[in-house]
Design a protein around this motif. Structure first.
Motif, PDB file in Angstrom:
ATOM      1  N   ASN A 160       0.989  -1.382  -0.203  1.00  0.00           N
ATOM      2  CA  ASN A 160       0.031  -0.051  -0.012  1.00  0.00           C
ATOM      3  C   ASN A 160       0.854   1.016   0.160  1.00  0.00           C
ATOM      4  OD1 ASN A 160      -2.307  -1.379   0.251  1.00  0.00           O
ATOM      5  ND2 ASN A 160      -2.563  -1.220   2.233  1.00  0.00           N
ATOM      6  N   PHE A 161       1.990   1.159   0.933  1.00  0.00           N
ATOM      7  CA  PHE A 161       2.593   2.572   0.851  1.00  0.00           C
ATOM      8  C   PHE A 161       3.410   2.898  -0.430  1.00  0.00           C
ATOM      9  CE2 PHE A 161       6.361   4.899   1.874  1.00  0.00           C
ATOM     10  CZ  PHE A 161       5.966   5.917   2.755  1.00  0.00           C
ATOM     11  N   TYR A 162       4.178   1.722  -0.836  1.00  0.00           N
ATOM     12  CA  TYR A 162       5.072   2.100  -2.051  1.00  0.00           C
ATOM     13  C   TYR A 162       4.417   1.954  -3.278  1.00  0.00           C
ATOM     14  CZ  TYR A 162       8.841   1.865   1.410  1.00  0.00           C
ATOM     15  OH  TYR A 162       9.761   2.009   2.214  1.00  0.00           O
ATOM     16  N   THR A 163       3.071   1.713  -3.326  1.00  0.00           N
ATOM     17  CA  THR A 163       2.489   1.795  -4.651  1.00  0.00           C
ATOM     18  C   THR A 163       1.620   2.908  -4.439  1.00  0.00           C
ATOM     19  OG1 THR A 163       0.726   0.150  -4.123  1.00  0.00           O
ATOM     20  CG2 THR A 163       2.615  -0.812  -5.286  1.00  0.00           C
ATOM     21  N   ASP A 164       0.634   3.256  -3.415  1.00  0.00           N
ATOM     22  CA  ASP A 164      -0.596   3.905  -3.555  1.00  0.00           C
ATOM     23  C   ASP A 164       0.222   5.316  -3.083  1.00  0.00           C
ATOM     24  OD1 ASP A 164      -2.333   2.020  -3.852  1.00  0.00           O
ATOM     25  OD2 ASP A 164      -3.075   1.854  -1.727  1.00  0.00           O
ATOM     26  N   ILE A 165       1.267   5.282  -2.265  1.00  0.00           N
ATOM     27  CA  ILE A 165       1.666   6.620  -1.931  1.00  0.00           C
ATOM     28  C   ILE A 165       2.910   7.235  -2.542  1.00  0.00           C
ATOM     29  CG2 ILE A 165       2.706   7.766   0.022  1.00  0.00           C
ATOM     30  CD1 ILE A 165       0.988   6.282   1.899  1.00  0.00           C
ATOM     31  N   LEU A 166       3.850   6.446  -2.732  1.00  0.00           N
ATOM     32  CA  LEU A 166       4.887   6.481  -3.384  1.00  0.00           C
ATOM     33  C   LEU A 166       4.781   6.556  -5.054  1.00  0.00           C
ATOM     34  CD1 LEU A 166       8.037   5.646  -1.371  1.00  0.00           C
ATOM     35  CD2 LEU A 166       6.796   7.821  -1.483  1.00  0.00           C
ATOM     36  N   GLY A 167       3.769   5.718  -5.444  1.00  0.00           N
ATOM     37  CA  GLY A 167       3.282   5.449  -6.894  1.00  0.00           C
ATOM     38  C   GLY A 167       4.542   4.628  -7.636  1.00  0.00           C
ATOM     39  N   LEU A 168       5.410   3.660  -6.801  1.00  0.00           N
ATOM     40  CA  LEU A 168       6.100   2.913  -7.430  1.00  0.00           C
ATOM     41  C   LEU A 168       5.280   1.572  -7.968  1.00  0.00           C
ATOM     42  CD1 LEU A 168       9.022   2.784  -4.875  1.00  0.00           C
ATOM     43  CD2 LEU A 168       9.057   4.111  -7.016  1.00  0.00           C
ATOM     44  N   ARG A 169       6.058   1.023  -8.885  1.00  0.00           N
ATOM     45  CA  ARG A 169       5.076  -0.492  -9.130  1.00  0.00           C
ATOM     46  C   ARG A 169       5.708  -1.534  -8.826  1.00  0.00           C
ATOM     47  NH1 ARG A 169       5.355  -2.940 -15.660  1.00  0.00           N
ATOM     48  NH2 ARG A 169       3.699  -4.228 -15.358  1.00  0.00           N
ATOM     49  N   LEU A 170       4.830  -2.499  -8.112  1.00  0.00           N
ATOM     50  CA  LEU A 170       5.231  -3.962  -7.900  1.00  0.00           C
ATOM     51  C   LEU A 170       5.591  -4.677  -9.030  1.00  0.00           C
ATOM     52  CD1 LEU A 170       5.716  -5.893  -5.434  1.00  0.00           C
ATOM     53  CD2 LEU A 170       3.134  -6.400  -5.595  1.00  0.00           C
ATOM     54  N   VAL A 171       7.073  -4.704  -9.015  1.00  0.00           N
ATOM     55  CA  VAL A 171       7.616  -5.513 -10.347  1.00  0.00           C
ATOM     56  C   VAL A 171       7.566  -6.859 -10.170  1.00  0.00           C
ATOM     57  CG1 VAL A 171       8.521  -3.234 -11.237  1.00  0.00           C
ATOM     58  CG2 VAL A 171       9.941  -4.955  -9.827  1.00  0.00           C
ATOM     59  N   LYS A 172       7.661  -7.333  -8.907  1.00  0.00           N
ATOM     60  CA  LYS A 172       8.033  -8.773  -8.760  1.00  0.00           C
ATOM     61  C   LYS A 172       7.411  -9.132  -7.209  1.00  0.00           C
ATOM     62  CE  LYS A 172       9.706 -10.722 -11.414  1.00  0.00           C
ATOM     63  NZ  LYS A 172       9.029 -11.533 -12.604  1.00  0.00           N
ATOM     64  N   LYS A 173       6.409 -10.282  -7.475  1.00  0.00           N
ATOM     65  CA  LYS A 173       6.165 -10.851  -6.033  1.00  0.00           C
ATOM     66  C   LYS A 173       6.556 -12.332  -6.029  1.00  0.00           C
ATOM     67  CE  LYS A 173       1.743 -12.283  -5.212  1.00  0.00           C
ATOM     68  NZ  LYS A 173       0.286 -12.046  -5.064  1.00  0.00           N
ATOM     69  N   THR A 174       7.675 -12.637  -5.313  1.00  0.00           N
ATOM     70  CA  THR A 174       8.269 -13.731  -5.211  1.00  0.00           C
ATOM     71  C   THR A 174       8.412 -14.240  -3.756  1.00  0.00           C
ATOM     72  OG1 THR A 174       9.943 -15.298  -5.855  1.00  0.00           O
ATOM     73  CG2 THR A 174      10.570 -12.937  -5.635  1.00  0.00           C
ATOM     74  N   ILE A 175       9.437 -15.025  -3.427  1.00  0.00           N
ATOM     75  CA  ILE A 175       9.735 -15.305  -2.015  1.00  0.00           C
ATOM     76  C   ILE A 175      10.907 -15.358  -1.814  1.00  0.00           C
ATOM     77  CG2 ILE A 175       7.686 -17.083  -1.807  1.00  0.00           C
ATOM     78  CD1 ILE A 175      11.105 -18.815  -2.593  1.00  0.00           C
ATOM     79  N   ASN A 176      11.485 -15.147  -0.520  1.00  0.00           N
ATOM     80  CA  ASN A 176      12.843 -15.190   0.258  1.00  0.00           C
ATOM     81  C   ASN A 176      13.187 -16.689  -0.126  1.00  0.00           C
ATOM     82  OD1 ASN A 176      15.108 -15.488   1.779  1.00  0.00           O
ATOM     83  ND2 ASN A 176      14.388 -14.000   3.181  1.00  0.00           N
ATOM     84  N   PHE A 177      14.247 -16.851  -0.850  1.00  0.00           N
ATOM     85  CA  PHE A 177      14.909 -18.124  -1.336  1.00  0.00           C
ATOM     86  C   PHE A 177      15.438 -19.069  -0.179  1.00  0.00           C
ATOM     87  CE2 PHE A 177      15.942 -16.672  -5.931  1.00  0.00           C
ATOM     88  CZ  PHE A 177      14.417 -16.762  -6.232  1.00  0.00           C
ATOM     89  N   GLU A 178      16.069 -18.340   0.800  1.00  0.00           N
ATOM     90  CA  GLU A 178      16.414 -18.859   1.940  1.00  0.00           C
ATOM     91  C   GLU A 178      15.130 -19.274   3.154  1.00  0.00           C
ATOM     92  OE1 GLU A 178      18.426 -16.311   0.850  1.00  0.00           O
ATOM     93  OE2 GLU A 178      19.782 -18.081   0.055  1.00  0.00           O
TER      94      GLU A 178
END
Length: 304
Positions: free
Chosen positions: A22-40
């Motif tokens: 919410n913060f980084y897309t709605d407020i700062l207007g950045l794009r969520l470019v990847k939703k993945t997992i912590n490999f460790e």
């Protein structure tokens, strides 16, 4: 002679995946470019935010874990992340931050006026105007970052004599280094004492500098070995390959390749819309999806 072009990405630790989205897309207007997992820790998301194409020098990444204890920003850490915004966009951003109830203050450094704020987990952020004229006031990418080194002279030596960044001056307790890249090319070192940092939610985990490709990454690793900096083995992060090392000031550096990038498993138009797993974890998709919290992905292509 090896020389980094600047910041590849910066990685932070937070508690809530949804709050971070919410913060980084709605407020700062950045794009969520990847939703993945912590490999460790595959039961934890790894979220990547950046510009529309997810280019190096624009990427902020997060490990969100609800059970994570609160950290403390201090020495041995990257203390703050600076984002570049176009010239003459301060009024827009002040109005936007006010609209969303985000406290901020104007501060000055190296002749620049900065908007200093914190995100919902307490991470220190800065917005700094750069002489770029765009039709939109949206964030361009990183301006740079500030290191809170326990040994500023040792971290300065790493930036200048390992990464070959140019020392461009000092100002009121900060030393500044500049790389050759178009974005993410500034790193400041805070020279005044600070409390010892404690890793946890609300702190930055590491800063990654750019390597052109895997061949160059091998050269970086050989150089680190020559300098007795004890790099890790090369690790496959699917979207890039990388190595890690600590400097004597406690800063965790990563060196990451620009290639292959985030379009290796999704087209540009659909980045960040699905949970993406590396090939070696795809067989565990159902198990991992059951462990991960359900979060809404909000793709932002610009700022209204």
């Amino acid at each position: 002679m090896l020389k980094s072009e600047g910041i590849h990405h910066i990685t932070a630790m937070v508690n809530s995946a949804q709050r971070t989205i919410n913060f980084y897309t709605d407020i700062l207007g950045l794009r969520l470019v990847k939703k993945t997992i912590n490999f460790e820790r595959p039961e934890v998301y790894h979220l990547y935010f950046g510009d529309y194409r997810g280019l190096p020098g624009t990427i902020m990444t997060f490990f969100p874990w609800e059970k994570q204890l609160k950290g403390r920003i201090g020495t041995g850490q990257v203390g703050a992340t600076s984002y570049a915004i176009p010239a003459n966009s301060f009024d827009f951003w002040e109005n936007r931050l006010h609209h969303f109830g985000i406290d901020y203050e104007r501060v000055g450094r190296f002749g620049d006026s900065l908007l200093s704020l914190t995100d919902r987990d307490g991470l220190k952020l800065e917005l700094v105007e750069q002489p770029v004229a765009l039709n939109s006031p949206e964030i361009i990418g990183f301006a740079g970052a500030t290191l809170y080194s326990a040994k500023p002279d040792k971290s300065a030596d790493i930036l200048e004599n390992l990464f070959r960044m140019k020392c461009v001056g000092d100002d009121e307790g900060y030393l500044r280094f500049k790389a050759g890249g178009a974005v993410g090319n500034l790193i400041d070192i805070k020279l005044t004492p600070s409390v010892r940092g404690l890793m946890g939610a609300g702190t930055l985990h590491h800063i990654a500098l750019r390597a052109k490709d895997e061949a160059e990454l091998y050269q970086w690793r050989e150089l680190l070995l020559e300098k007795s900096l004890n790099p890790t083995e090369i690790r496959d992060r699917h979207y890039f390959k990388s190595i890690y090392f600590h400097d004597e000031g406690g800063i965790l550096f990563e060196i990451a390749t620009d290639s292959p990038g985030f379009t290796i498993d999704e087209p540009v138009a659909h980045l960040g819309q699905q949970l993406m797993l590396p090939p070696w974890l795809e067989s565990k998709r159902a198990e991992l999806e059951a462990l991960l919290p359900d979060v809404g992905v909000h793709i932002v292509e610009g700022i209204d």
